[in-house]
Design an enzyme around this catalytic site. Structure first.
Site, PDB file in Angstrom:
ATOM      1  N   THR A 133       0.822  -1.206   0.000  1.00 40.73           N
ATOM      2  CA  THR A 133       0.000   0.000   0.000  1.00 40.73           C
ATOM      3  C   THR A 133       0.859   1.260   0.000  1.00 40.73           C
ATOM      4  OG1 THR A 133      -1.465   1.283   1.434  1.00 40.73           O
ATOM      5  CG2 THR A 133      -0.124  -0.350   2.514  1.00 40.73           C
ATOM      6  N   ASP A 134       0.293   2.367  -0.476  1.00 37.82           N
ATOM      7  CA  ASP A 134       1.004   3.646  -0.382  1.00 37.82           C
ATOM      8  C   ASP A 134       1.019   4.178   1.052  1.00 37.82           C
ATOM      9  OD1 ASP A 134      -1.683   4.369  -0.166  1.00 37.82           O
ATOM     10  OD2 ASP A 134      -1.622   5.925  -1.708  1.00 37.82           O
ATOM     11  N   GLU A 135       0.229   3.549   1.939  1.00 36.25           N
ATOM     12  CA  GLU A 135       0.165   4.046   3.315  1.00 36.25           C
ATOM     13  C   GLU A 135       1.496   3.865   4.045  1.00 36.25           C
ATOM     14  OE1 GLU A 135      -3.420   3.154   5.468  1.00 36.25           O
ATOM     15  OE2 GLU A 135      -4.523   2.829   3.617  1.00 36.25           O
ATOM     16  N   TYR A 158      -1.883  -0.847  10.859  1.00 39.03           N
ATOM     17  CA  TYR A 158      -1.990  -1.488   9.535  1.00 39.03           C
ATOM     18  C   TYR A 158      -0.789  -1.141   8.664  1.00 39.03           C
ATOM     19  CZ  TYR A 158      -3.295  -1.936   4.613  1.00 39.03           C
ATOM     20  OH  TYR A 158      -3.278  -2.227   3.265  1.00 39.03           O
ATOM     21  N   LYS A 162       2.318  -3.456   7.146  1.00 40.05           N
ATOM     22  CA  LYS A 162       2.604  -3.596   5.712  1.00 40.05           C
ATOM     23  C   LYS A 162       4.034  -3.129   5.410  1.00 40.05           C
ATOM     24  CE  LYS A 162       0.217  -4.775   2.796  1.00 40.05           C
ATOM     25  NZ  LYS A 162      -0.127  -6.128   2.272  1.00 40.05           N
TER      26      LYS A 162
HETATM   27  N1  LIG Z   1      -7.916  -2.160  -0.658  1.00 41.00           N
HETATM   28  C1  LIG Z   1      -7.021  -1.229  -0.977  1.00 41.00           C
HETATM   29  O1  LIG Z   1      -7.382  -0.104  -1.301  1.00 41.00           O
HETATM   30  C2  LIG Z   1      -5.535  -1.576  -0.996  1.00 41.00           C
HETATM   31  C3  LIG Z   1      -4.651  -0.638  -1.480  1.00 41.00           C
HETATM   32  C4  LIG Z   1      -3.303  -0.976  -1.563  1.00 41.00           C
HETATM   33  C5  LIG Z   1      -2.879  -2.228  -1.144  1.00 41.00           C
HETATM   34  N2  LIG Z   1      -3.755  -3.122  -0.647  1.00 41.00           N
HETATM   35  C6  LIG Z   1      -3.240  -4.443  -0.250  1.00 41.00           C
HETATM   36  O2  LIG Z   1      -3.782  -5.382  -1.159  1.00 41.00           O
HETATM   37  C7  LIG Z   1      -4.004  -6.620  -0.518  1.00 41.00           C
HETATM   38  C8  LIG Z   1      -5.439  -7.058  -0.696  1.00 41.00           C
HETATM   39  O3  LIG Z   1      -6.298  -6.061  -0.149  1.00 41.00           O
HETATM   40  P1  LIG Z   1      -7.873  -6.247  -0.156  1.00 41.00           P
HETATM   41  O4  LIG Z   1      -8.455  -4.890  -0.062  1.00 41.00           O
HETATM   42  O5  LIG Z   1      -8.253  -7.151  -1.237  1.00 41.00           O
HETATM   43  O6  LIG Z   1      -8.077  -6.997   1.244  1.00 41.00           O
HETATM   44  P2  LIG Z   1      -9.335  -7.828   1.765  1.00 41.00           P
HETATM   45  O7  LIG Z   1      -9.367  -7.570   3.234  1.00 41.00           O
HETATM   46  O8  LIG Z   1     -10.536  -7.544   0.935  1.00 41.00           O
HETATM   47  O9  LIG Z   1      -8.939  -9.347   1.487  1.00 41.00           O
HETATM   48  C9  LIG Z   1      -7.948 -10.004   2.195  1.00 41.00           C
HETATM   49  C10 LIG Z   1      -8.038 -11.502   1.873  1.00 41.00           C
HETATM   50  O10 LIG Z   1      -6.966 -12.161   2.561  1.00 41.00           O
HETATM   51  C11 LIG Z   1      -7.483 -13.303   3.216  1.00 41.00           C
HETATM   52  N3  LIG Z   1      -6.652 -13.562   4.411  1.00 41.00           N
HETATM   53  C12 LIG Z   1      -6.552 -12.799   5.526  1.00 41.00           C
HETATM   54  N4  LIG Z   1      -5.720 -13.380   6.412  1.00 41.00           N
HETATM   55  C13 LIG Z   1      -5.284 -14.534   5.829  1.00 41.00           C
HETATM   56  C14 LIG Z   1      -4.402 -15.565   6.246  1.00 41.00           C
HETATM   57  N5  LIG Z   1      -3.817 -15.538   7.454  1.00 41.00           N
HETATM   58  N6  LIG Z   1      -4.159 -16.599   5.400  1.00 41.00           N
HETATM   59  C15 LIG Z   1      -4.751 -16.657   4.173  1.00 41.00           C
HETATM   60  N7  LIG Z   1      -5.625 -15.699   3.738  1.00 41.00           N
HETATM   61  C16 LIG Z   1      -5.874 -14.652   4.556  1.00 41.00           C
HETATM   62  C17 LIG Z   1      -8.911 -12.953   3.578  1.00 41.00           C
HETATM   63  O11 LIG Z   1      -9.702 -14.121   3.777  1.00 41.00           O
HETATM   64  C18 LIG Z   1      -9.331 -12.151   2.354  1.00 41.00           C
HETATM   65  O12 LIG Z   1      -9.852 -12.989   1.351  1.00 41.00           O
HETATM   66  C19 LIG Z   1      -3.604  -6.431   0.938  1.00 41.00           C
HETATM   67  O13 LIG Z   1      -2.301  -6.935   1.098  1.00 41.00           O
HETATM   68  C20 LIG Z   1      -3.640  -4.932   1.131  1.00 41.00           C
HETATM   69  O14 LIG Z   1      -2.714  -4.524   2.107  1.00 41.00           O
HETATM   70  C21 LIG Z   1      -5.080  -2.821  -0.560  1.00 41.00           C
END
Ligand SMILES: NC(=O)c1ccc[n+]([C@@H]2O[C@H](COP(=O)([O-])OP(=O)(O)OC[C@H]3O[C@@H](n4cnc5c(N)ncnc54)[C@H](O)[C@@H]3O)[C@@H](O)[C@H]2O)c1
Length: 350
Positions: A133-135, A158, A162
């Protein structure tokens, strides 16, 4: 190629799984624990493909990861599984440290053991791609952009977890020679977004006639990226990115939170007007701000654009209109999640 996707039942992971199965010839293994944030309804439409399979497992469970990797024999690991909600990280940071840091360590250790057993060509072609993430870069003032050289300065449990996981990935690249890639992306929005996050939460509450809770003045700025643009960027990076490199991914779409909420209200006024003839924006209500709330994030995506030729296809206006339309047409997906009370106010640090 054979792509091992962790977190493929979540918001971005499922968009990646759907994209890879529907638009490429890659084979996909979805490895997901199915926490509160993961549901297989997000990948239902590709579940019958013979290029898709699912394994329920925890990224912190080394044996489960080892078995799934040994069986699938991936060319690429794309690691998205994480705890992802900032408010929840304020209420309970422990899970974030466990999943995001210990889980990433476990993925790296098991991937490396597998990678060492490959022949020379396969080792050279292999990629471990960490989605971040950019955070991790902290908070910007009114001007400036995050580049790949910006110093890390995470502010929430969080983003700290990350940042820690990014450093582990980078260390596995430098120390052990594992061909790693990291992408740091801005705020995503789009279909199948769990209804505790800003965009779907506002849509659900607006339709329910409830107050639309906006933190403080709603003047926090985020750089919004449509999730399908993000997953095309991920494919571009693991196919063509240079190992050891970080790529920032952003939509060039800075908006204040209040502007996002107002845009959603405007689209709902047009597509599903309130029965009483009033405007949805009248439901907006300010609530106490999130502790430590970062003011502004904005991404300089010129590296991925210049080196790999990726560009977002959606503007904020086109993407948010598609998103609202999707939520109106797919109430059967999100309604049960809202009713399961997953969308309560969190992260007040009280
Ligand atoms: N949503 C955003 O805007 C955003 C932006 C930048 C980066 N990200 C990163 O992208 C990735 C996905 O984000 P998202 O929004 O889809 O998240 P999300 O919370 O929608 O999904 C996370 C998934 O990971 C699974 N999970 C959680 N813990 C687990 C474990 N211990 N073992 C196996 N599976 C596990 C969950 O069941 C879920 O399906 C993350 O790493 C997040 O940090 C998200």
């Amino acid at each position: 190629m054979r792509i091992f996707v962790t977190g493929g039942a979540g918001f971005i992971g499922s968009a990646l799984v759907r994209h890879l199965v529907e638009n490429t010839t890659h084979e996909v293994l979805n490895f997901d624990k199915l926490t509160y944030a993961g549901t297989l309804t997000t990948v239902e439409r590709v579940a019958r493909s013979n290029r898709y399979r699912f394994v329920q497992g925890d990224i912190c469970d080394a044996e489960a990861v080892r078995a799934a990797i040994a069986e699938f024999k991936p060319d690429v690991v794309t690691h998205l599984a994480a705890e992802s909600h900032v408010d929840r990280s304020i209420d309970g940071p422990g899970t974030f440290i466990q999943t995001n840091m210990v889980g990433t360590y476990t993925m790296l250790a098991e991937t490396r053991a597998y990678w060492l057993g490959l022949d020379e060509d396969a080792r050279a072609a292999f990629r471990f791609h960490h989605i971040s993430t950019d955070e991790v870069y902290g908070s910007l003032g009114d001007t400036g952009l995050f580049t790949e050289e910006t110093s890390y300065d995470p502010r929430s449990p969080y983003s700290a977890s990350k940042a820690g996981s990014d450093h582990l990935v980078s260390a596995w690249g430098h120390t052990f020679g594992l061909p790693v890639l990291i992408t740091n992306c801005s705020n995503n929005y789009g279909p199948y977004h769990f209804p505790e996050k800003l965009v779907p939460l506002m849509i659900a509450k607006a339709l329910a006639g409830e107050p639309l809770p906006v933190y403080g003045k709603g003047d926090q700025v985020r750089d919004w990226l449509y999730v399908e643009d993000h997953v095309r960027a991920l494919q571009t990076v693991f196919e063509r990115g240079r190992p050891g490199r970080t790529y920032n991914v952003g939509g060039n779409n800075e908006r204040q939170n209040i502007e996002v909420v107002t845009a959603i209200c405007g689209i709902l006024d047009r597509l599903r007007p309130r029965a009483d003839g009033r405007l949805y924006a009248e439901q907006i209500a300010s609530v106490a701000d999130r502790p430590g709330h970062d003011k502004r994030y904005a991404i300089d995506a010129s590296r991925i654009q210049g080196e790999l030729g990726w560009e977002p296809a959606e503007t904020f206006e086109s993407g948010i209109a598609k998103t609202v339309e999707w939520y109106l047409a797919n109430e059967a997906w999100w309604r049960p999640l809202v009713e399961a009370k997953a969308a309560e106010r969190r992260g007040v640090a009280a």
